[in-house]
Write a protein that holds these residues in place. Structure first.
Motif, PDB file in Angstrom:
ATOM      1  N   ASN A 182      20.586  46.047   1.108  1.00 47.06           N
ATOM      2  CA  ASN A 182      20.782  46.163   2.530  1.00 47.06           C
ATOM      3  C   ASN A 182      22.179  46.155   3.007  1.00 47.06           C
ATOM      4  OD1 ASN A 182      17.949  44.409   2.435  1.00 47.06           O
ATOM      5  ND2 ASN A 182      17.942  46.189   3.849  1.00 47.06           N
ATOM      6  N   TRP A 211      23.562  49.951   2.314  1.00 42.17           N
ATOM      7  CA  TRP A 211      23.270  50.599   3.311  1.00 42.17           C
ATOM      8  C   TRP A 211      24.005  50.335   4.511  1.00 42.17           C
ATOM      9  CZ3 TRP A 211      20.142  54.875   3.637  1.00 42.17           C
ATOM     10  CH2 TRP A 211      19.389  55.030   2.553  1.00 42.17           C
ATOM     11  N   SER A 270      19.660  46.637   9.116  1.00 46.76           N
ATOM     12  CA  SER A 270      19.122  47.373   7.777  1.00 46.76           C
ATOM     13  C   SER A 270      18.092  46.609   7.414  1.00 46.76           C
ATOM     14  CB  SER A 270      20.333  47.514   6.907  1.00 46.76           C
ATOM     15  OG  SER A 270      19.667  48.129   5.563  1.00 46.76           O
ATOM     16  N   GLN A 312      14.176  53.611   9.611  1.00 41.84           N
ATOM     17  CA  GLN A 312      15.445  53.948  10.626  1.00 41.84           C
ATOM     18  C   GLN A 312      15.094  53.751  11.886  1.00 41.84           C
ATOM     19  OE1 GLN A 312      17.431  57.583  10.102  1.00 41.84           O
ATOM     20  NE2 GLN A 312      15.446  58.992   9.700  1.00 41.84           N
ATOM     21  N   ASP A 349      15.149  50.164  13.036  1.00 41.79           N
ATOM     22  CA  ASP A 349      16.607  49.528  12.942  1.00 41.79           C
ATOM     23  C   ASP A 349      17.508  49.965  14.037  1.00 41.79           C
ATOM     24  OD1 ASP A 349      16.451  48.635   9.998  1.00 41.79           O
ATOM     25  OD2 ASP A 349      17.320  50.202   9.331  1.00 41.79           O
TER      26      ASP A 349
END
Length: 165
Positions: free
Chosen positions: A74, A77, A140, A144, A147
């Motif tokens: 994470n 990312w 994250s 998506q 998030d």
């Protein structure tokens, strides 16, 4: 054509552009960054979401928290999404959506390594009126769009704004 049950990508782009225009702060202090991060962790805890939260002012990481069921991946990312915001001046979700609307692969189109840049939702620019982008808030761990939505929800609370009708 894509699945008709999901909104058209151009519709989603317009919504995200409106969110970015709406969510401009008067200031962004270390205290506000901490409150925003704490609120994101609080929302994630209430909803039992496995997310990592990261907030930066400029290049300084001023808040970072990892919830249960997250991993160091994470953090990778987050770094990749933050780079997209700073390089392209828009949320990582919006940058990715724009590439999708053009029918291009973001990384191939821009000549950027996927290990360095991820145009996936979750990193949102912190804009201050009259200044521009001063930081990035990132989540994250979820799909998506989720998030991204969590960041927008918490930023709206901080800004004291409500979504446009």
């Amino acid at each position: 054509m894509g699945d008709m049950s999901e909104p058209d990508v151009t519709t989603i782009i317009a919504e995200v552009e409106a969110q970015e225009a709406e969510l401009v702060l008067a200031t962004f202090t270390h205290e506000q960054a901490w409150r925003l991060g704490a609120r994101l962790v609080e929302l994630a805890t209430e909803r039992e979401l496995p997310v990592t939260v990261d907030i930066r002012k400029g290049t300084q990481q001023v808040f970072h928290a990892a919830r249960p069921s997250t991993t160091p991946d994470n953090d990778s990312w987050i770094k990749r999404k933050v780079r997209v915001v700073y390089r392209f001046g828009a949320s990582s979700y919006l940058v990715g959506l724009r590439a999708r609307a053009k029918g291009t692969d973001f990384n191939a189109d821009q000549g950027l390594l996927f290990q360095e840049y991820a145009a996936h939702g979750g990193a949102f620019p912190v804009r201050v009126a009259g200044v521009g982008i001063v930081g990035v808030v990132t989540v994250s761990g979820l799909a998506q769009q989720d998030d991204h939505a969590l960041v927008v929800e918490a930023l709206r609370e901080l800004a004291g704004s409500r979504p446009a009708a």
